[in-house]
Scaffold this active site. Structure first.
Site, short mmCIF file in Angstrom:
data_model
loop_
_atom_site.label_atom_id
_atom_site.label_comp_id
_atom_site.label_asym_id
_atom_site.label_seq_id
_atom_site.Cartn_x
_atom_site.Cartn_y
_atom_site.Cartn_z
N ASP B 299 1.14 28.04 42.69
CA ASP B 299 2.45 27.61 42.20
C ASP B 299 2.99 26.48 43.06
O ASP B 299 3.49 25.49 42.56
CB ASP B 299 3.44 28.77 42.30
CG ASP B 299 3.53 29.51 40.99
OD1 ASP B 299 3.08 28.93 39.97
OD2 ASP B 299 4.04 30.63 40.99
N GLY B 434 6.19 24.44 37.09
CA GLY B 434 4.94 23.68 37.02
C GLY B 434 4.33 23.51 35.65
O GLY B 434 4.15 22.40 35.18
#
EC number: 1.3.7.7
Lengths: 465, 513
Positions: B299, B434
């Site tokens: 992440d 993301g």
């Protein structure tokens, strides 16, 4: 300490140790009201921090107000006030190009005796923008009185009334009965359909434009034409004033403005109760009509209708008691309305009581108490918050209308509160908005109906005192 | 004179009041005009205080201007003494009273003769120092007053506690997440086997201040408030202090290592024992705190090299800058503080972790900087949050000035190991997530119907033709403003009045080249 509730209106005066907002807070609503204005508060960090914190979110919407923050050099007169203000005002002109700059004098400018009134006319010529000076400082005034000082200063800028239109009309029997109330003017001619007030009527007090037009409309129904408002939506639209102009206030805290309009602009003041609540609105309209010798039409029905529509709220408030701690000068009018709604008012705290300007309102309050068979509340000028809290403890009112400094602590002690500031910002004038007042007043009561059975009203640990 | 719309730090008396009202049973009396007691509103509303704020005003009005306060201040002090029986009354000057130049010290002396409470005059100059400096100073003043009093009365106890103990200095009312930080610090010290001697000023009694020197060391979590007190205690009683803010994984470990050092000096002698906190640090870092793992997780990869701007008070801005740069791999384009008085320290702290440093208390400068840099996220105060709103850039609030939202009911510390989790969440949630980011890039956004209304450029001489407008609308919302500005900038530089799709692409090429 035992508290007696008296049969007549009693006025007391305490120590003046009470919480209220600084009068410079008026810029918060006035800059929004007067669209082409710019308010420059000449003061210190203390003033700025107050505006920023008390007026919260508005500050981020690129407000048309700013601080001229005084620094040590300004205080000790190492810097030239005139040059400094000139620099800032030119900057404001460049960035915002307002139609008027209003300088708000503060405690500091008072103490260092900065001659704002002297500098303004000079700078005005240089910068070619009108500069109005209002001394709205905490040394002399409380909260809403700030608006009073600004409007009083603005009254000087209203254009002079041209008298030729009125010349034809004949005035008879224009003797003054009291200082603030006039005998009805007797005129023989009565036009049927057109608007009947033969003299211009200017209303003063800053109201949101929708509320202003609602009130104008109410008067129009009685065929009274409102020729202007002080303040208007734009500075460039200030109403004309003069000897033949009648003026009437819409808010109880405008006594300086009233005085200025009468003494300096020679206007005739209509002393009426304020159009807050349906009873107040009706009395206000009736008083104005009586001045112009107009028979009101359908007012009683209109008032009745409004009361009818408030039924649900009235059931909630009837028999409940209220305590006004006092901080915005709307207290007398609100108390009068709430008494008419069937509430019992223990105490009306108020920062400053102008018995002449509020005369009609006080009379109506007295009448309302009699009519509702409710003991007269005590009116406490310059209250002492500490003493008031002792009294609140003793009386255990169903609702305390108070500033934000006391609201949460009182709630924690099981006393319902309503922030008084909300009455200043909410729309409370006229027939249409009576509901909003009760919406505010009943909110804590309604909230409590929901939370009643949870058993956690008192949320402080028991301690000494 | 200064044209000001907004300020980061409040006036001096606010700092004094914050310290005074954080102590228990201390009352502050302001020498101020009507309306200056809005501190009570702030405390009651922001902190949702249940108790009446122990601050009243001795009102300065016209009469006072004409004749001086005379008996008024003394009367108000003695009256408050009778009403509330506080341990201490702090007479607080305001900007108004500092110009009046009344002899407040004299009033204090007179009042203290007739009242049971101690009475002191807060020693702050309104025009030279701000809220934070005043708070620091007042805290030191109160501590000094009570330690000197104890010394005079001979009940100063400077023997150390049997077990290692610490004072936490600088937790106080209206501080940014201070209550939560305090709880976290207590837990941290408890984990380390260190007793809490005292926490000041929040919740402390002035009558207990003479016990301060019994602690083995002082912990000053925030630079702004408490350092003066710690320095005083060091000078007078040889008490060591730690001023490393335990914010972020690295600095929390640093802080704990310093604690270890200080504790071991005495424990070697007194307890015949050496503390070793390294296993604790290791355990917490790798398994209890999620932040270290988070920065390794995929992440966090998406955040690599993203641009951020940091602004706030010295403590928070410096710590967050270091966390972003060292612990998360985010590029800090600019970091700054409004604590101008602490400029040197701040610069030294962040020097290697950012591209540029901005020291200012003028919010327009900060706004301009942000508009110029166009970061992907801002970490700042409430002011930066609003700048971000206007520019459509997400902002995480990391420092006072505060807003009611910054007094969450839930547990949200910024310090210690739980703090690292909270900060990681805050940072991560501030950037566009993301995968969403990628999808927006691929499919051109999901809010393409939105009309572009927010614009920074004031010039209207450029026109977009319908195709280019359409093309612009295809660009994801959060970068659209930027593309628009870049294109217009390019067009202006090349004297192109009408923007077509071609111009847009040319601009894009020009920029990426």
């Amino acid at each position: 300490m035992s508290i007696k509730i008296s049969e007549t209106l009693t006025f007391e005066c305490e120590t003046g140790n009470y919480h209220t907002f600084c009068p410079i807070s008026c810029v918060a609503w006035l800059y929004q009201k007067i669209e082409d204005s710019f308010f420059l508060v000449v003061g210190t960090k203390t003033c700025g921090y107050f505006l920023q914190n008390a007026l919260g979110v508005m500050i981020f919407a690129e407000p048309r107000y700013a601080m001229a923050e005084l620094e040590e050099g300004d205080i000790s007169a190492q810097l030239n006030d005139y040059e400094e203000l000139k620099r800032l005002c030119f900057q404001i002109k460049k960035d915002r190009n307002p139609s008027v700059i209003i300088w708000i004098g503060t405690c500091t400018t008072e103490i260092i005796k900065m001659d704002l009134e002297g500098m303004a006319p000079k700078l005005e010529i240089e910068i070619e923008i009108p500069i109005v000076v209002a001394r709205a400082n905490g040394l002399d005034y409380a909260f809403t009185q700030g608006e009073d000082t600004v409007l009083a200063a603005m009254a000087h800028r209203c254009p002079e009334q041209k008298t030729e239109i009125e010349k034809k009309k004949k005035i008879e029997d224009k003797s003054i009965q009291k200082i603030f109330s006039f005998l009805p003017l007797k005129t023989k001619e009565k036009k049927k359909k057109s608007l009947k007030n033969q003299f211009p009527l200017v209303l003063f007090g800053s109201l949101p434009s929708t509320v202003a037009s609602q009130l104008s409309l109410e008067l129009k129904r009685q065929s009274i034409h409102v020729s202007g408002w002080l303040p208007a939506q734009r500075y460039t639209d200030l109403p004309t004033l003069g000897e033949k102009v009648y003026v009437c206030g819409v808010n109880p805290f405008l006594s300086r403005t009233a005085t200025t309009l009468m003494r300096r602009r020679k206007c005739k003041l209509i002393g009426a109760p304020f159009p807050i609540g349906p009873d107040g609105t009706r009395a206000w309209i009736e008083k104005i009509c009586s001045i112009f010798n107009i028979q009101t039409e359908g007012l009683e029905e209109r008032e009745q209708q409004v009361w009818e529509s408030l039924k649900n709220y009235l059931n909630l408030v009837r028999g409940k008691s209220v305590f006004f701690m006092g901080d915005n000068l709307l207290e007398i009018s609100l108390a009068r309305f709430l008494i008419r709604c069937g509430m019992i008012v223990y105490e009306i705290g108020i920062p400053y009581m102008d018995k002449r300007y509020q005369a009609a309102e006080l009379t109506l309050l007295q009448e309302t108490c009699k009519k509702m068979c409710i003991p007269m509340p005590r009116i406490v000028e310059k209250p002492d918050n500490y003493n008031q809290i002792q009294r609140i403890r003793e009386l255990q009112p169903d609702l305390a209308i108070t500033g934000m400094a006391h609201a949460n602590p009182l709630e924690a002690r099981g006393i319902n509160t309503k922030w008084s500031v909300e009455f200043t910002f909410a729309q409370i004038h006229g027939f249409t908005n009576a509901k909003d007042v009760l919406e505010l007043v009943t909110r804590p009561l309604r909230r409590n109906n929901n939370l009643e059975n949870l058993g956690w009203t008192n949320l402080i640990k028991i301690q000494k005192g | 004179m200064k044209l000001a719309y907004w300020m980061y730090a409040g006036p001096a008396h606010i700092g004094t009041l914050r310290v005074a009202s954080s102590f228990k049973n201390v009352h502050a009396i302001m020498h101020a005009p009507l309306g200056d007691d809005y501190f009570n509103v702030m405390r009651s509303m922001l902190e949702r205080e249940r108790d009446f704020t122990p601050v009243t005003a001795s009102i300065v009005d016209r009469h006072v201007l004409a004749r001086g306060s005379q008996e008024k201040v003394v009367d108000n002090i003695t009256r408050k003494d009778k009403q509330e029986r506080p341990d201490l009354i702090v007479l607080t000057p305001t900007c108004t009273s500092s110009i009046l130049q009344e002899d407040l010290q004299n009033f204090v002396e007179r009042a203290s003769m007739s009242s049971d409470s101690d009475v002191i005059l807060a020693d702050v100059n309104h025009y030279r120092i701000n809220e934070l400096q005043a708070a620091d100073r007042t805290l030191e003043q109160v501590v000094r007053y009570y330690l000197e009093k104890a010394r005079r009365q001979g009940n100063l106890n400077i023997s150390l506690t049997k077990k290692p103990s610490a004072n936490i200095i600088g937790i106080f009312t209206l501080g940014f997440h201070n209550q939560h930080d305090c709880r976290e610090l207590k837990r941290l010290l408890q984990d380390l086997g260190i007793l809490i001697n005292q926490i000041i000023p929040e919740g402390g009694f002035v009558e207990n201040l003479h016990e301060l020197p019994k602690a083995w060391f002082n912990l000053v979590p925030y630079r702004e408030v408490g350092l003066m007190t710690a320095l005083y205690l060091e000078k007078e009683f040889g008490m060591p202090y730690i001023s490393t803010t335990p914010m972020g994984v690295v600095d929390t470990a640093n802080c704990i290592r310093q604690i270890q050092k200080h504790v071991n000096i005495w424990s070697r002698i007194l307890l015949d024992k050496i503390f070793d906190f390294e296993p604790y640090i290791d355990e917490q870092t790798r398994f209890i705190s999620q932040a270290a793992w988070f920065s390794r997780s995929i992440d966090c990869q998406n955040l690599t090299g993203k641009k951020a701007v940091v602004f706030g008070d010295a403590t928070h801005a410096a710590s967050i800058t270091k966390i972003l740069a060292c612990e998360m791999g985010i590029r800090v384009s600019c970091t700054g503080t409004y604590c101008k008085h602490d400029e040197e320290w701040f610069k030294e702290q962040v020097q290697n972790f950012c591209d540029e440093i901005l020291i200012t208390d003028d919010h327009t400068e900060v706004g301009d900087m942000i508009a110029r840099i166009e970061p992907s996220a801002i970490f700042g105060t409430q002011m930066e949050r609003h700048i971000g709103k206007r520019l459509d850039i997400p902002c995480g609030v990391i420092s006072s000035p505060v807003h009611i939202q910054n007094f969450p009911l839930g547990y949200r510390p910024f310090l210690g190991y739980e703090g690292t989790n909270q900060i990681a969440d805050l940072v991560y949630n501030s950037f566009t997530l993301g995968m969403e980011d990628h999808l927006l890039e691929i499919f051109g956004g999901h809010d393409t119907k939105e009309v572009i209304t927010k614009s920074l450029s004031t010039d209207t001489d450029l026109t977009w033709n319908s195709e280019s407008q359409l093309e612009l609308n295809k660009i994801p919302g959060f970068v659209r403003g930027k593309i628009k500005r870049n294109t217009e900038k390019f067009a202006r530089q090349n004297n192109i009045p009408k923007i077509t799709v071609e111009v847009m692409y040319a601009a894009k090429e020009h920029l990426s080249a």
